[in-house]
Design an enzyme around this catalytic site. Structure first.
Site, PDB file in Angstrom:
ATOM      1  CG  HIS A   1      16.846   8.597 -16.902  1.00  0.00           C
ATOM      2  ND1 HIS A   1      18.130   9.113 -16.891  1.00  0.00           N
ATOM      3  CD2 HIS A   1      16.945   7.340 -16.431  1.00  0.00           C
ATOM      4  CE1 HIS A   1      18.955   8.192 -16.444  1.00  0.00           C
ATOM      5  NE2 HIS A   1      18.268   7.097 -16.149  1.00  0.00           N
TER       6      HIS A   1
ATOM      7  CG  HIS B   1      18.756   5.379 -10.773  1.00  0.00           C
ATOM      8  ND1 HIS B   1      18.593   4.022 -10.902  1.00  0.00           N
ATOM      9  CD2 HIS B   1      18.866   5.836 -12.051  1.00  0.00           C
ATOM     10  CE1 HIS B   1      18.602   3.676 -12.184  1.00  0.00           C
ATOM     11  NE2 HIS B   1      18.789   4.768 -12.899  1.00  0.00           N
TER      12      HIS B   1
ATOM     13  CG  ASP C   1      15.271   4.935 -11.874  1.00  0.00           C
ATOM     14  OD1 ASP C   1      15.378   6.043 -11.318  1.00  0.00           O
ATOM     15  OD2 ASP C   1      15.527   4.760 -13.079  1.00  0.00           O
TER      16      ASP C   1
ATOM     17  CB  CYS D   1      22.181   5.737 -14.096  1.00  0.00           C
ATOM     18  SG  CYS D   1      21.382   5.750 -15.718  1.00  0.00           S
TER      19      CYS D   1
ATOM     20  CG  HIS E   1      25.622   3.872 -17.583  1.00  0.00           C
ATOM     21  ND1 HIS E   1      25.235   2.710 -18.221  1.00  0.00           N
ATOM     22  CD2 HIS E   1      24.531   4.300 -16.893  1.00  0.00           C
ATOM     23  CE1 HIS E   1      23.953   2.472 -17.949  1.00  0.00           C
ATOM     24  NE2 HIS E   1      23.511   3.425 -17.145  1.00  0.00           N
TER      25      HIS E   1
ATOM     26  CD  GLU F   1      21.306   1.644 -14.635  1.00  0.00           C
ATOM     27  OE1 GLU F   1      21.542   1.054 -15.709  1.00  0.00           O
ATOM     28  OE2 GLU F   1      21.162   2.879 -14.579  1.00  0.00           O
TER      29      GLU F   1
HETATM   30  C1  LIG Z   1      18.748   5.012 -18.710  1.00  0.00           C
HETATM   31  C2  LIG Z   1      19.702   3.867 -18.729  1.00  0.00           C
HETATM   32  O1  LIG Z   1      20.902   4.071 -18.788  1.00  0.00           O
HETATM   33  N1  LIG Z   1      19.185   2.640 -18.650  1.00  0.00           N
HETATM   34  C3  LIG Z   1      19.952   1.445 -18.766  1.00  0.00           C
HETATM   35  C4  LIG Z   1      19.040   0.237 -18.700  1.00  0.00           C
HETATM   36  C5  LIG Z   1      19.784  -1.073 -18.657  1.00  0.00           C
HETATM   37  C6  LIG Z   1      19.087  -2.181 -19.376  1.00  0.00           C
HETATM   38  C7  LIG Z   1      19.737  -3.535 -19.246  1.00  0.00           C
HETATM   39  N2  LIG Z   1      20.360  -3.800 -18.005  1.00  0.00           N
HETATM   40  C8  LIG Z   1      20.749  -3.697 -20.383  1.00  0.00           C
HETATM   41  O2  LIG Z   1      21.934  -3.431 -20.189  1.00  0.00           O
HETATM   42  O3  LIG Z   1      20.359  -4.126 -21.464  1.00  0.00           O
HETATM   43  C9  LIG Z   1      20.719   1.455 -20.093  1.00  0.00           C
HETATM   44  O4  LIG Z   1      21.813   0.869 -20.115  1.00  0.00           O
HETATM   45  O5  LIG Z   1      20.247   2.038 -21.090  1.00  0.00           O
END
Ligand SMILES: CC(=O)N[C@@H](CCC[C@H](N)C(=O)O)C(=O)O
Length: 377
Positions: free
Chosen positions: A153, A95, A68, A93, A346, A127
């Site tokens: 990841h 990437h 990603d 995150c 995050h 994301e």
């Molecule tokens: C690995 C990771 O942190 N992925 C994100 C994916 C986001 C999904 C979507 N935008 C949401 O917020 O529902 C995560 O927040 O888990």
């Protein structure tokens, strides 16, 4: 040619871009990819993403690797001397780490192709709003559709350079959640003439917390997180509007449906109780990441034979990944790569240990060679 993958990760780290805005990132990746020997490569761009096919020497199938590309709307606080140059945006995150690893592995196969084809997918917008689904529908994907697909990841809580995975469910179903409330604004001193959406939103946020604690079976699992509330215009004006933004996570599609039904009931109650209007938008929804059992078994066996690799068998996590949408179509699996950071995904201070990058490149090169040379332990 010798490459410094950590330096390339730092270059990527400095230019984080949000989903489907990865223009500089795409240009930087293409610049690097075009420096590799081109004899075995075919390249197609798609929106801000890239497909690179490494033609095998005697292919019978195509093995895919997906990475990603997007960053997050976070103001970086790491203090790195290669801090983000894009104000308010950060690769928080990992990437940037994912992309530098993919480049490192691709650089190897550009010189030493395997027997089978390899397909490298550089995917935008993980994301949000989700690049996987439109990428699956794209012409290059249909033309070069892989038979198996893999991804990693970064994991801040595992030691750098180790890996973790499991068979079956690895990551949750996700749904974004946006709720717009509209009432009647007014003078702060005349609350009886207005209909305050800051108060309505506050009640709703509190009520939403009861879904997981009171409605979801305690032996199941779900998450309802509200990450952002906006409303009102200034301190002495009663807010006409408020907006709640969050995410829902569940371990099955069924419980996702139940959580959404409960949200709708609570929002209906707020509308009735506060005489306001509410609009719910579920934004993008990602399917759970389900690792194929046989392919994960093969990955685990490979880890056990690979020198100096520690494998952890982990539990599923409530993180989401639109890689789940690919796995709904194509068998494959995903794993965590430990990068040991005191700060989590995050976080504005995420600090992945870069020693994991060359280690992952070596390991993955070995794994994809094993796959592309027909290895199936
Ligand atoms: C690995 C990771 O942190 N992925 C994100 C994916 C986001 C999904 C979507 N935008 C949401 O917020 O529902 C995560 O927040 O888990």
């Amino acid at each position: 040619m010798k490459y410094d993958w950590i330096e390339i990760r730092r270059q990527l780290h400095q230019i984080p871009e949000l989903g489907f805005e990865e223009v500089k990132t795409q240009a930087l990746l293409l610049d690097k990819i075009r420096q590799f020997p081109q004899k075995h490569l075919e390249i197609q761009t798609w929106q801000t993403g890239i497909f690179v096919k490494v033609n095998g020497t005697n292919p019978s199938k195509t093995i895919g690797w997906r990475t990603d590309m997007d960053g997050l709307p976070i103001t970086e606080e790491t203090g790195f001397d290669f801090v983000s140059c894009h104000e308010g945006k950060m690769h928080a995150c990992g990437h940037d780490v994912h992309m530098s690893i993919a480049l490192g592995v691709l650089a190897h196969f550009a010189q030493h192709p395997g027997r089978d084809n390899l397909l490298f997918l550089f995917q935008p917008a993980e994301e949000g709003p989700g690049g996987a689904l439109p990428m699956i529908e794209s012409v290059p994907f249909k033309e070069w559709r892989p038979d198996e697909l893999y991804a990693l990841h970064i994991a801040p809580d595992y030691p750098a350079g180790t890996v973790a995975t499991k068979k079956g469910l690895l990551f949750a179903n996700t749904s974004e959640l946006f709720i717009d409330l509209k009432g009647k604004g007014g003078h702060a001193a005349y609350p009886h003439t207005a209909n305050d959406m800051v108060v309505a939103a506050s009640h709703l946020v509190t009520q939403l917390q009861t879904i997981v604690s009171r409605n979801v079976d305690p032996l199941d699992s779900a998450v309802v997180t509200i990450g952002k509330i906006t409303g009102g215009t200034r301190q002495n004006i009663i807010a006409e509007k408020a907006r709640i933004e969050g995410t829902i996570r569940s371990l099955s599609q069924e419980s996702m449906k139940q959580v959404k039904q409960r949200i709708e009931a609570l929002v209906g109650g707020i509308e009735a109780g506060f005489s306001c209007e509410a609009v719910i938008d579920y934004g993008s929804n990602y399917l759970q990441v389900t690792n194929d059992s046989e392919l994960t078994h093969d990955f685990i066996l490979f880890c056990e034979t690979y020198p100096d690799m520690t494998l952890h068998i982990c539990d599923e996590a409530m993180t989401g990944e639109d890689f789940g949408c690919f796995l709904d179509e194509i068998p494959g699996m995903m794993f965590w790569l430990g990068v040991h950071s005191e700060y989590g995904l995050h976080s504005a201070k995420l600090n992945p240990k870069e020693a994991a990058i060359p280690k992952a490149i070596g390991f993955l090169t070995g794994f994809l060679t094993h796959k592309a040379d027909g290895g199936n332990n």
